[in-house]
Design an enzyme around this catalytic site. Structure first.
Site, mmCIF file in Angstrom:
data_model
loop_
_atom_site.group_PDB
_atom_site.id
_atom_site.type_symbol
_atom_site.label_atom_id
_atom_site.label_comp_id
_atom_site.label_asym_id
_atom_site.label_seq_id
_atom_site.Cartn_x
_atom_site.Cartn_y
_atom_site.Cartn_z
ATOM 1 N N GLY A 154 15.054 -26.031 149.553
ATOM 2 C CA GLY A 154 14.660 -27.240 147.978
ATOM 3 C C GLY A 154 14.976 -28.149 147.505
ATOM 4 O O GLY A 154 14.912 -29.447 147.636
ATOM 5 N N ASP A 202 20.711 -16.431 155.409
ATOM 6 C CA ASP A 202 19.446 -16.512 155.153
ATOM 7 C C ASP A 202 20.409 -16.055 153.353
ATOM 8 O O ASP A 202 20.611 -14.712 153.540
ATOM 9 C CB ASP A 202 18.247 -15.762 155.034
ATOM 10 C CG ASP A 202 17.024 -16.296 156.043
ATOM 11 O OD1 ASP A 202 16.702 -14.986 156.621
ATOM 12 O OD2 ASP A 202 16.977 -17.211 156.308
ATOM 13 N N ASP A 259 7.096 -22.410 158.162
ATOM 14 C CA ASP A 259 6.585 -20.695 157.704
ATOM 15 C C ASP A 259 5.158 -20.149 158.017
ATOM 16 O O ASP A 259 4.510 -19.615 156.912
ATOM 17 C CB ASP A 259 6.921 -20.343 155.745
ATOM 18 C CG ASP A 259 8.681 -20.991 156.573
ATOM 19 O OD1 ASP A 259 9.100 -21.146 155.368
ATOM 20 O OD2 ASP A 259 9.384 -20.716 156.749
ATOM 21 N N ASN A 284 9.813 -20.848 162.768
ATOM 22 C CA ASN A 284 9.314 -19.295 161.727
ATOM 23 C C ASN A 284 8.235 -18.401 162.609
ATOM 24 O O ASN A 284 7.431 -19.795 162.548
ATOM 25 C CB ASN A 284 10.018 -18.975 160.408
ATOM 26 C CG ASN A 284 11.420 -19.493 159.958
ATOM 27 O OD1 ASN A 284 12.406 -19.817 161.059
ATOM 28 N ND2 ASN A 284 11.966 -20.191 159.825
#
Ligand code: 1PR
Length: 590
Positions: free
Chosen positions: A374, A287, A445, A510
């Site tokens: 992004g 990350d 997420d 995740n």
């Protein structure tokens, strides 16, 4: 440094009009293929005998046929890593004059054939190969040698090898795309495969060529994935492989070395274990974000909170992205992922440090690289519009093998579930159409939302193996965007199903609750999602010990497991994770 891919005026992938190209090219391709199928391509190509082959005699030069689609940078990096220079094909003559030619095909069959036909490269390729010149085709570079493909087709191929390229049959329970490290059955001496023996190599594809009695004499190895498909061919000095040697670690580099230096010595490091099937993957995730000093660092969240809870409240800095990526490659990671966790804030093409990290990392990492953060349609401050396809194309050109879409995939799924219409405009659809769905990962997420009664919510919920804090027996998983900052009215189950339909090739699953906790993966969540989709699922978040990996692979259909904190903090080496999995009878690449 980088040679430029040749582009034909009408169909250069590198120009951003790609989307329109594919639709237009498909029309011109269809009429071409009709012509092809009617005229059996080879004869037409064979006609012009005046195409003479004259090899340049520079021993250290490799001619590369790069038509500008996808990540050819990895092949360039591998060739340079082996000490060779690259001459890029600009005209058909460059093919005919090549001393040795490598054709790495990435992307989809139809647009690729369109470029070869529109530029006369297809004809030159046929002549070059029919003259038994040193040739190595990779992935699509193998498939294009066959008569035709069903991918957006049927579409006519170069027709040098009998047979049709077809899609893997997912009805047999094998996840498509075929992504990962699988084993080869060597069927005949192929020189370049002598070093492989019983090792895994990396595949990433949805289509494959099938053995038949007509093409039997070409086949040098097969691989089993639901059915026995052609993994490599060889006739004389002409070779082609379905797997990616430039992404298959030291084994892959040896294949390239033996093609480039046919007489080079075998360097095989025999392993006592025989590779027999698709291995489970262990992925190292980095990350990354800029810290308060503006440096791009590897950080690691604690349930997505990446700030130290000390007086300065700094961004946790766990190291330099390029160095750590190379370290994890050497430690045996099967893939390395970069997640730009504040990508949702910035303009990705303006994020040069991230692009530079990718370019540098890909010079020394010869396993697949995924980059996320992004990726979306974007209009910059000068009102200049950029499509997500343009953004992704820059990442592929910079060395990414797969891209990962987070927040934008949530928006796309919500829109799709509302209308049930595939507009073709979502980032998932745009990118998978041109680069193939195997190149598109969706990163989810979710946050666990405890429930006493499943009917309290419209979203799919599950019965928990461990009760919630107030004795709740059920939970649904609410998807978030912008790095977990905003919850959305959609569950992980609904999102996974929707993005699979929109063309995603893989899911990175995740779990915010487990992130950085070291108490193990959320097996309930991973089981729910990996049972719901037929594309590969990567388990992520919560790894704290080697047992957590056996746990998730033995209790769910996850194809891979990803970790970050334990690797960054050097608590659990990648090697020991793999040795433990092997000890537990779970096949991994060693
Ligand atoms: O939404 O398209 O811009 O993508 C942003 C990407 O960044 C997404 O893939 C999202 O998962 C990721 N991301 C955003 N914020 C964070 C954060 O941590 N604040 N990290 C974040 C996600 C999850 C894993 C992590 C595992 C393993 N990190 O990648 O590495 O949880 O960690 P562990 O082994 O230490 O438990 P977009």
């Amino acid at each position: 440094m980088d040679g430029a891919p040749f582009t034909s005026s009408s169909s250069s992938f590198s120009t951003f009009k790609t989307a329109s190209i594919s639709s237009s090219s498909s029309t011109s391709l269809i009429c071409l293929s009709k012509k092809f199928s009617r005229n059996h391509l080879p004869s037409k190509f064979k006609s012009r005998r005046n195409l003479s082959v004259r090899a340049s005699n520079d021993d250290s030069v490799v001619t590369l046929l790069d038509y500008g689609a996808g990540n050819v940078r990895s092949v360039r990096n591998a060739i340079r890593h082996l000490g060779f220079q690259i001459k890029d094909v600009q005209t058909p003559k460059d093919i005919l004059n090549a001393r040795r030619l490598i054709f790495p095909g990435v992307g989809a069959f139809a647009p690729a054939m369109d470029v070869l036909n529109n530029t006369g490269m297809g004809e030159a390729l046929c002549t070059y190969i029919q003259n038994d010149r040193p040739f190595l085709g990779i992935c699509l570079g193998l498939q294009l040698l066959f008569e035709s493909s069903e991918e957006n087709g049927p579409v006519g191929g170069l027709g040098l090898i009998p047979g049709v390229v077809g899609r893997f049959d997912s009805s047999k329970g094998f996840r498509v795309p075929h992504i990962g490290w699988n084993a080869l059955q060597i069927t005949k001496d192929s020189d370049i495969l002598d070093d492989i023996g019983n090792r895994h190599v990396y595949f990433v594809h949805s289509y494959r060529a099938m053995p038949s009695k007509e093409n039997k004499d070409w086949i040098s190895s097969t691989c089993n994935y639901g059915d026995e498909f052609i993994a490599s061919v060889r006739k004389g000095k002409v070779h082609a492989v379905q797997f990616h040697p430039e992404k298959s670690g030291d084994v892959g580099l040896s294949v390239l070395r033996r093609f480039l230096l046919p007489k080079s010595s075998l360097t095989e490091k025999r392993t006592e274990r025989k590779a027999s099937k698709l291995a489970k993957r262990v992925i190292a995730c980095l990350d990354v974000r800029t810290n308060d000093e503006g440096d791009l660092v590897v950080t690691k969240g604690d349930q997505y909170d990446v700030r130290e809870h000390a007086e300065k409240n700094e961004v946790r800095n766990l190291g330099k992205p390029v160095e750590l990526a190379a370290q994890y490659y050497r430690d045996g990671a099967d893939e390395v992922s970069f997640l730009n966790i504040t990508g949702f804030r910035d303009f990705p093409l303006g994020d040069l440090p991230m692009l530079q990290v990718l370019r540098s990392a890909s010079e020394n990492v010869f396993v697949p690289l995924t980059v996320g953060g992004g990726i979306r349609d974007f209009t910059d401050s000068n009102d200049r519009y950029y499509s997500s396809l343009e953004v992704a194309s820059e990442y592929f050109r910079s060395g990414a093998d797969k891209i990962s879409i987070g927040s934008d995939a949530v928006h796309a799924a919500e829109e799709y579930l509302k209308t049930k219409v595939k507009t073709g405009k979502s980032s998932i659809e745009q990118i998978s159409r041109v680069y193939g769905n195997q190149a598109v990962v969706v990163s989810i997420d979710p946050r666990r939302m405890y429930l006493n009664d499943p009917s309290d919510v419209e979203f799919k919920s599950i019965r928990l193996t461990k009760q919630g804090p107030n004795g709740e027996e059920y939970a649904w998983y609410q998807c978030t965007i912008n790095g977990g900052r905003e919850g959305r009215p959609i569950g992980a189950y609904e999102l996974a199903k929707a993005v699979e339909e929109l063309g995603a090739g893989e899911i990175l699953l995740n779990c915010i609750d487990c992130d950085g906790q070291g108490k193990g993966f959320d097996v309930d969540l991973i089981k729910m999602i990996s049972d719901a989709v037929s594309i590969p699922v990567i388990a992520s978040s919560g790894a704290g010990a080697v047992e957590h990996f056996t746990d998730v692979f033995s209790k769910t259909n996850a194809s891979a497991a990803l970790a970050a904190g334990i690797f960054h903090r050097k608590e659990v080496p990648i090697r020991s994770v793999k040795e433990h999995l092997l000890k537990e009878g779970i096949e991994v690449r060693i």
